[in-house]
Design a protein around this motif. Structure first.
Motif, PDB file in Angstrom:
ATOM      1  N   PRO A  64     -28.476 -37.150  18.246  1.00  0.00           N
ATOM      2  CA  PRO A  64     -29.858 -37.242  18.749  1.00  0.00           C
ATOM      3  C   PRO A  64     -30.670 -38.330  18.053  1.00  0.00           C
ATOM      4  N   SER A  65     -30.409 -38.547  16.766  1.00  0.00           N
ATOM      5  CA  SER A  65     -31.139 -39.588  16.035  1.00  0.00           C
ATOM      6  C   SER A  65     -30.815 -40.970  16.589  1.00  0.00           C
ATOM      7  N   ALA A  66     -29.577 -41.149  17.048  1.00  0.00           N
ATOM      8  CA  ALA A  66     -29.188 -42.428  17.635  1.00  0.00           C
ATOM      9  C   ALA A  66     -29.907 -42.655  18.953  1.00  0.00           C
ATOM     10  N   LEU A  67     -30.062 -41.611  19.710  1.00  0.00           N
ATOM     11  CA  LEU A  67     -30.804 -41.722  20.978  1.00  0.00           C
ATOM     12  C   LEU A  67     -32.266 -42.063  20.703  1.00  0.00           C
ATOM     13  N   GLU A  68     -32.851 -41.426  19.707  1.00  0.00           N
ATOM     14  CA  GLU A  68     -34.247 -41.690  19.351  1.00  0.00           C
ATOM     15  C   GLU A  68     -34.434 -43.139  18.907  1.00  0.00           C
ATOM     16  N   ALA A  69     -33.402 -43.719  18.280  1.00  0.00           N
ATOM     17  CA  ALA A  69     -33.477 -45.103  17.787  1.00  0.00           C
ATOM     18  C   ALA A  69     -33.084 -46.114  18.862  1.00  0.00           C
ATOM     19  N   ASP A  70     -32.865 -45.650  20.088  1.00  0.00           N
ATOM     20  CA  ASP A  70     -32.482 -46.525  21.207  1.00  0.00           C
ATOM     21  C   ASP A  70     -31.171 -47.238  20.911  1.00  0.00           C
ATOM     22  N   ILE A  71     -30.133 -46.438  20.651  1.00  0.00           N
ATOM     23  CA  ILE A  71     -28.832 -46.976  20.277  1.00  0.00           C
ATOM     24  C   ILE A  71     -28.255 -47.905  21.341  1.00  0.00           C
ATOM     25  N   HIS A  72     -28.619 -47.709  22.596  1.00  0.00           N
ATOM     26  CA  HIS A  72     -28.030 -48.503  23.675  1.00  0.00           C
ATOM     27  C   HIS A  72     -28.513 -49.957  23.686  1.00  0.00           C
ATOM     28  N   SER A  73     -29.569 -50.244  22.928  1.00  0.00           N
ATOM     29  CA  SER A  73     -30.020 -51.633  22.818  1.00  0.00           C
ATOM     30  C   SER A  73     -29.756 -52.200  21.417  1.00  0.00           C
ATOM     31  N   ALA A  74     -28.970 -51.467  20.624  1.00  0.00           N
ATOM     32  CA  ALA A  74     -28.689 -51.890  19.254  1.00  0.00           C
ATOM     33  C   ALA A  74     -27.654 -53.011  19.225  1.00  0.00           C
ATOM     34  N   ILE A  75     -27.595 -53.708  18.100  1.00  0.00           N
ATOM     35  CA  ILE A  75     -26.605 -54.772  17.883  1.00  0.00           C
ATOM     36  C   ILE A  75     -25.379 -54.172  17.209  1.00  0.00           C
ATOM     37  N   ALA A  76     -24.202 -54.362  17.821  1.00  0.00           N
ATOM     38  CA  ALA A  76     -22.953 -53.839  17.268  1.00  0.00           C
ATOM     39  C   ALA A  76     -22.309 -54.885  16.362  1.00  0.00           C
ATOM     40  N   THR A  77     -21.953 -54.482  15.137  1.00  0.00           N
ATOM     41  CA  THR A  77     -21.340 -55.406  14.180  1.00  0.00           C
ATOM     42  C   THR A  77     -20.078 -54.767  13.596  1.00  0.00           C
ATOM     43  N   GLU A  78     -19.215 -55.623  13.070  1.00  0.00           N
ATOM     44  CA  GLU A  78     -17.961 -55.134  12.503  1.00  0.00           C
ATOM     45  C   GLU A  78     -18.182 -54.501  11.136  1.00  0.00           C
ATOM     46  N   LYS A  79     -17.584 -53.310  10.953  1.00  0.00           N
ATOM     47  CA  LYS A  79     -17.563 -52.672   9.643  1.00  0.00           C
ATOM     48  C   LYS A  79     -16.326 -53.181   8.911  1.00  0.00           C
ATOM     49  N   LEU A  80     -16.527 -53.955   7.862  1.00  0.00           N
ATOM     50  CA  LEU A  80     -15.414 -54.550   7.125  1.00  0.00           C
ATOM     51  C   LEU A  80     -14.891 -53.602   6.047  1.00  0.00           C
ATOM     52  N   ASP A  81     -13.604 -53.740   5.764  1.00  0.00           N
ATOM     53  CA  ASP A  81     -12.940 -52.865   4.800  1.00  0.00           C
ATOM     54  C   ASP A  81     -12.893 -53.543   3.439  1.00  0.00           C
ATOM     55  N   GLY A  82     -13.883 -53.255   2.615  1.00  0.00           N
ATOM     56  CA  GLY A  82     -13.958 -53.837   1.282  1.00  0.00           C
ATOM     57  C   GLY A  82     -14.751 -52.930   0.374  1.00  0.00           C
ATOM     58  N   THR A  83     -15.486 -53.535  -0.546  1.00  0.00           N
ATOM     59  CA  THR A  83     -16.358 -52.773  -1.423  1.00  0.00           C
ATOM     60  C   THR A  83     -17.759 -53.371  -1.352  1.00  0.00           C
ATOM     61  N   CYS A  84     -18.740 -52.508  -1.357  1.00  0.00           N
ATOM     62  CA  CYS A  84     -20.119 -52.929  -1.120  1.00  0.00           C
ATOM     63  C   CYS A  84     -20.742 -53.568  -2.363  1.00  0.00           C
ATOM     64  N   CYS A  85     -21.525 -54.629  -2.143  1.00  0.00           N
ATOM     65  CA  CYS A  85     -22.237 -55.340  -3.213  1.00  0.00           C
ATOM     66  C   CYS A  85     -23.694 -55.532  -2.809  1.00  0.00           C
ATOM     67  N   TYR A  86     -24.469 -55.976  -3.755  1.00  0.00           N
ATOM     68  CA  TYR A  86     -25.909 -56.129  -3.557  1.00  0.00           C
ATOM     69  C   TYR A  86     -26.383 -57.292  -4.422  1.00  0.00           C
ATOM     70  N   VAL A  87     -27.314 -58.073  -3.934  1.00  0.00           N
ATOM     71  CA  VAL A  87     -27.865 -59.190  -4.707  1.00  0.00           C
ATOM     72  C   VAL A  87     -29.329 -58.898  -5.031  1.00  0.00           C
ATOM     73  N   SER A  88     -29.631 -58.926  -6.317  1.00  0.00           N
ATOM     74  CA  SER A  88     -31.007 -58.698  -6.752  1.00  0.00           C
ATOM     75  C   SER A  88     -31.181 -59.293  -8.148  1.00  0.00           C
ATOM     76  N   LEU A  89     -32.395 -59.282  -8.636  1.00  0.00           N
ATOM     77  CA  LEU A  89     -32.682 -59.852  -9.951  1.00  0.00           C
ATOM     78  C   LEU A  89     -32.203 -58.946 -11.078  1.00  0.00           C
ATOM     79  N   TYR A  90     -31.737 -59.568 -12.143  1.00  0.00           N
ATOM     80  CA  TYR A  90     -31.348 -58.877 -13.371  1.00  0.00           C
ATOM     81  C   TYR A  90     -31.615 -59.841 -14.520  1.00  0.00           C
ATOM     82  N   LYS A  91     -32.419 -59.402 -15.453  1.00  0.00           N
ATOM     83  CA  LYS A  91     -32.807 -60.255 -16.595  1.00  0.00           C
ATOM     84  C   LYS A  91     -33.415 -61.573 -16.100  1.00  0.00           C
TER      85      LYS A  91
END
Length: 324
Positions: free
Chosen positions: A42-69
């Motif tokens: 139901p949450s997907a319907l509320e978010a209008d899933i039918h007009s969403a952009i479909a992207t590939e889910k890659l098989d790796g490990t997740c990273c993030y870029v942000s400030l440190y020191k």
């Protein structure tokens, strides 16, 4: 291309799920399997899933870029997990209830210690000042990848902090049918999440590099679009099973309101890897002209190796092998 959502937030299955009385095909020691039903979330319907952009889910490990020191850093995913006693209680509850709903955690007592520089992901909910565990009992978070950290040596291989550069694999401009390998300033990836894929990550389903000459890349999340069928269980199951473009680990849909929804092959009882991955079906060109003058002997060897291949095109990322 507009910037899409990131995995700093919880990603729910695009379909309603049910618990099957069989071992999980994805999570070790989980005595039940979570499978997708044919009914949309139901949450997907509320978010209008039918007009969403479909992207590939890659098989790796997740990273993030942000400030440190005061500097742009790559951060590795490090989930805070329960200690042995709490995990035993949690698994006993899961086994008897076939769900994790209703289990009560004490974050101060039930969890293993994490490094002092660990931070929870931005959208992890908090209660009484403490982060709230997800349905698996984990608290999604990050730890900065400091230079020459042996524990995160493959993360270290794709960044060079002295020049502030990161090694990327991404679509070539607006051409969805061709990829490029390049390096970009970490500052351009500020507050983005990416997937680290390569030789020594998750069994290397993409066949990158070799044991002697490992190859790893960062791929920004949501950047590789797929031409998936409408969000319908039977159509998606058929596409994942039979289509060449469906040879992906899964799909992540990016909705206009920022919500994210996913479908993993395990959700529909399909194996991964399955045939030649879709990522390996497109040619790839190496572009290192923009920052070649910044690269020197202090850079990770993979930067120099790709710099020498500047301008060359290969039929697939798995065809790039280094002999020397």
């Amino acid at each position: 291309m507009r910037r899409l959502g990131t995995v700093q937030q919880k990603i729910s299955c695009v379909f309603r799920t049910e618990v099957q009385d069989m071992p999980s095909g994805k999570r070790e020691a989980q005595p039940f399997h979570v499978a997708a039903t044919e009914s949309l979330n139901p949450s997907a319907l509320e978010a209008d899933i039918h007009s969403a952009i479909a992207t590939e889910k890659l098989d790796g490990t997740c990273c993030y870029v942000s400030l440190y020191k005061g500097q742009h850093y790559l951060w590795a995913r490090l989930d805070r997990k329960p200690n042995k006693q709490a995990d035993k209680r949690f698994k006993k509850f899961q086994s008897s209830q076939k769900t994790s709903i209703g289990f009560t955690w004490n974050v101060e007592e039930d969890y293993k210690a994490v490094p002092d520089n660990w931070i929870p992901a931005q959208r992890v909910p908090h209660s009484d000042g403490s982060p709230v565990p997800d349905d698996h009992g984990h608290i999604l978070g990050w730890v900065p990848v400091e230079k020459n950290n042996k524990q995160y040596c493959w993360h270290c291989s794709v960044v060079h902090y002295e020049t502030g550069l990161a090694l990327l694999l991404r679509p070539l401009g607006g051409d969805e049918d061709m990829l490029e390998i390049t390096c970009v300033p970490l500052s351009e990836l500020q507050e983005q999440t990416l997937e680290l894929i390569g030789t020594n990550i998750n069994g290397n389903p993409y066949g990158l590099g070799s044991k002697k000459h490992p190859v790893h890349f960062l791929v920004p999340h949501g950047i590789i679009r797929v031409k998936a069928p409408p969000v319908d269980y039977l159509q998606l199951h058929s596409w994942l099973l039979e289509s060449d473009q469906g040879k992906v680990e899964g799909i992540v849909w990016h909705c206009n309101n920022g919500a994210l929804f996913k479908l993993h092959r395990h959700h529909v009882n399909l194996k991964w890897p399955h045939g030649k991955p879709f990522l390996n079906t497109r040619p790839v060109v190496i572009h290192f002209d923009r920052h070649r003058e910044q690269l020197d002997d202090s850079c990770p060897s993979i930067f120099g190796a790709f710099s020498k291949l500047h301008g060359q095109t290969f039929q697939s990322v798995e065809d790039i092998l280094f002999e020397n």
